[in-house]
Design a protein around this motif. Structure first.
Motif, PDB file in Angstrom:
ATOM      1  N   UNK A 179      22.328  44.173  40.622  1.00  0.00           N
ATOM      2  CA  UNK A 179      22.728  43.052  39.760  1.00  0.00           C
ATOM      3  C   UNK A 179      24.160  42.605  40.066  1.00  0.00           C
ATOM      4  N   UNK A 180      24.766  43.191  41.104  1.00  0.00           N
ATOM      5  CA  UNK A 180      26.074  42.756  41.593  1.00  0.00           C
ATOM      6  C   UNK A 180      25.995  42.622  43.109  1.00  0.00           C
ATOM      7  N   UNK A 181      26.389  41.449  43.619  1.00  0.00           N
ATOM      8  CA  UNK A 181      26.458  41.251  45.068  1.00  0.00           C
ATOM      9  C   UNK A 181      27.820  41.720  45.560  1.00  0.00           C
ATOM     10  N   UNK A 182      27.832  42.353  46.727  1.00  0.00           N
ATOM     11  CA  UNK A 182      29.074  42.880  47.292  1.00  0.00           C
ATOM     12  C   UNK A 182      29.316  42.275  48.672  1.00  0.00           C
ATOM     13  N   UNK A 183      30.582  41.897  48.924  1.00  0.00           N
ATOM     14  CA  UNK A 183      31.027  41.461  50.249  1.00  0.00           C
ATOM     15  C   UNK A 183      32.139  42.411  50.667  1.00  0.00           C
ATOM     16  N   UNK A 184      31.899  43.207  51.698  1.00  0.00           N
ATOM     17  CA  UNK A 184      32.871  44.225  52.136  1.00  0.00           C
ATOM     18  C   UNK A 184      33.352  45.071  50.956  1.00  0.00           C
ATOM     19  N   UNK A 185      32.424  45.399  50.051  1.00  0.00           N
ATOM     20  CA  UNK A 185      32.731  46.266  48.924  1.00  0.00           C
ATOM     21  C   UNK A 185      33.362  45.575  47.732  1.00  0.00           C
ATOM     22  N   UNK A 186      33.623  44.265  47.835  1.00  0.00           N
ATOM     23  CA  UNK A 186      34.212  43.520  46.721  1.00  0.00           C
ATOM     24  C   UNK A 186      33.125  42.723  46.004  1.00  0.00           C
ATOM     25  N   UNK A 187      33.275  42.564  44.686  1.00  0.00           N
ATOM     26  CA  UNK A 187      32.280  41.772  43.973  1.00  0.00           C
ATOM     27  C   UNK A 187      32.418  40.306  44.385  1.00  0.00           C
ATOM     28  N   UNK A 188      31.340  39.562  44.139  1.00  0.00           N
ATOM     29  CA  UNK A 188      31.247  38.184  44.653  1.00  0.00           C
ATOM     30  C   UNK A 188      32.448  37.353  44.220  1.00  0.00           C
ATOM     31  N   UNK A 189      32.776  36.369  45.059  1.00  0.00           N
ATOM     32  CA  UNK A 189      33.911  35.459  44.877  1.00  0.00           C
ATOM     33  C   UNK A 189      35.257  36.121  45.147  1.00  0.00           C
TER      34      UNK A 189
END
Length: 435
Positions: A179-189
């Motif tokens: 229920x949380x998208x991660x980009x390089x371990x950071x939450x979205x945006x």
């Protein structure tokens, strides 16, 4: 070459042709959205540090397991000796407090990743994943290289606690969706970068989620696909949408032809109140592009030979299916077997095999073959119109996808669904390539 988006492991070996690094897995308290989340991490980083080498280098990884459970490391996509591939049926798993040294050669240049192959539906989800770049002998001269690991995680937003693994019917059926998208371990945006008009960049993208196929589009800049699982392509191509199955990698060339905000958008199918599904766009990476007088330039790509035509030696069927027991629990099967002990197939080294991957059930299956590359037979669908060498292909529900696999690397090799819950529930097998 500096790769943005990941801290590189320190090479301790003075020999220019040997990369020697230390890697340790341990419990990790992750600070995420105001909570301390109980995770695992390589070298105290989430995702793990970048392993980088040049093509042809020897790689030595001194691995220490500081977890409270056994583990291994699989170097996803790399064609290496099978003793070093992290298959727990070949390598005795590394026990808590023990060490193991992985030694292998960087045979191909490309974008790869590493993760465990023991209890992997939990260990990968808890953070054990990291990036690998094997640089070409003469890499193309981009202004910036970015490594982008896209993942999702299922978390109670009120407490920061991860729900139990494989505790629901939905998770058995479709895998664990976060229920949380991660980009390089950071939450979205949260993942942001800067660039200048006229610059050209190479983005290396991998989807490390447990179960979520991801589809991306780019707003504010132009891109083309220059590489896939097996490295740079003989012919780059353009596409509006980039579908990335779990475990797949893409190298894309991004050209900033104007100033402004560039967004890489992750298109997530989302149910609406009236029972329909719509695509909701989430920012996976935001780049603020400053104005300049520079115009986009053409980056010379190395010449990549077209794949030689090979006669097909044999055609085999791989049936992906499932069954339910009296309690309603699901077991996933390959050719009717759950976690098959006997080998699925035995092939001769150098043979070319057409595999008909038949999905006899509703849920999709990203099929991953260890140790070998294949090409996908193009059926003019998003899943099959993917040129180049691959090690993972998405087989949609109730459909057949054909691949041409090049059995060039001897040993015993895992073949499985990369929805990690499906693999844990039986969709895991091995094949042998004989010398």
């Amino acid at each position: 070459a500096k790769v943005w988006g990941a801290t590189a492991l320190e090479d301790m070996n003075p020999d220019a042709k040997i990369v020697e690094v230390n890697l340790a897995a341990a419990n990790y308290d992750w600070d995420f959205e105001g909570h301390t989340v109980k995770m695992f991490a390589y070298n105290g980083q989430l995702p793990g540090p970048l392993l980088q080498a040049n093509v042809g280098d020897k790689i030595i990884v001194h691995f220490t397991n500081n977890l409270e459970e056994p583990t291994t490391i699989h170097w996803h996509g790399m064609r290496i000796d099978n003793e070093m591939d992290g298959n727990p049926r070949v390598q005795d798993p590394v026990q808590p407090g023990e060490t193991f040294t992985y030694t292998f050669d960087a045979v191909e240049a490309g974008s790869f990743w590493y993760h465990p192959h023991v209890n992997s539906h939990e260990q990968v989800d808890r953070g054990l994943q990291g990036s690998i770049v094997i640089h070409e002998s003469q890499p193309p001269a981009y202004d910036t290289e970015r490594f982008l690991i896209f993942d999702d995680i299922l978390i109670d937003p009120a407490t920061g606690i991860l729900p139990g693994f494989l505790k629901s019917h939905g998770e058995e059926m479709h895998g664990r969706f976060g229920n949380r998208l991660l980009s390089n371990g950071l939450s979205r945006d949260k993942l942001a970068a800067t660039a200048q008009k006229g610059e050209g960049e190479r983005w290396r993208i991998v989807n490390t989620a447990n179960a979520r196929t991801m589809t991306f589009k780019l707003d504010g800049a132009t891109f083309r696909v220059i590489g896939s699982d097996g490295g740079l392509l003989p012919q780059p191509y353009t596409t509006n949408y980039l579908q990335v199955a779990i475990g797949q990698r893409y190298d894309i060339e991004v050209s900033y032809d104007k100033a402004g905000t560039v967004k890489l958008l992750n298109l997530i199918p989302t149910a609406t109140n009236d029972g329909k599904v719509k695509l909701v766009e989430y920012s996976a990476l935001k780049v603020e592009v400053a104005d300049s007088t520079n115009e986009p330039r053409e980056v010379q790509l190395p010449v990549v030979a077209e794949l030689p035509a090979r006669e097909i030696d044999q055609t085999v069927d791989v049936e992906l299916s499932g069954q339910t027991d009296a309690q309603g629990h699901i077991a996933w099967t390959i050719n009717g077997k759950v976690n098959a002990e006997e080998f699925l197939f035995t092939f001769k080294k150098g043979s070319t095999i057409k595999m008909r991957l038949k999905n006899l059930a509703g849920p999709e299956h990203p099929f991953h073959l260890h140790g070998q590359f294949f090409t996908i037979v193009d059926q003019k669908t998003m899943e099959t119109s993917q040129p180049g060498l691959k090690d993972t292909v998405l087989v949609p529900g109730m459909s057949t996808v054909e691949i041409i696999a090049f059995m060039d690397n001897p040993g015993r090799w895992m073949a499985h669904c990369h929805i990690l819950e499906h693999a844990a529930l039986g969709m895991m097998s091995e094949l042998v390539v004989e010398e």
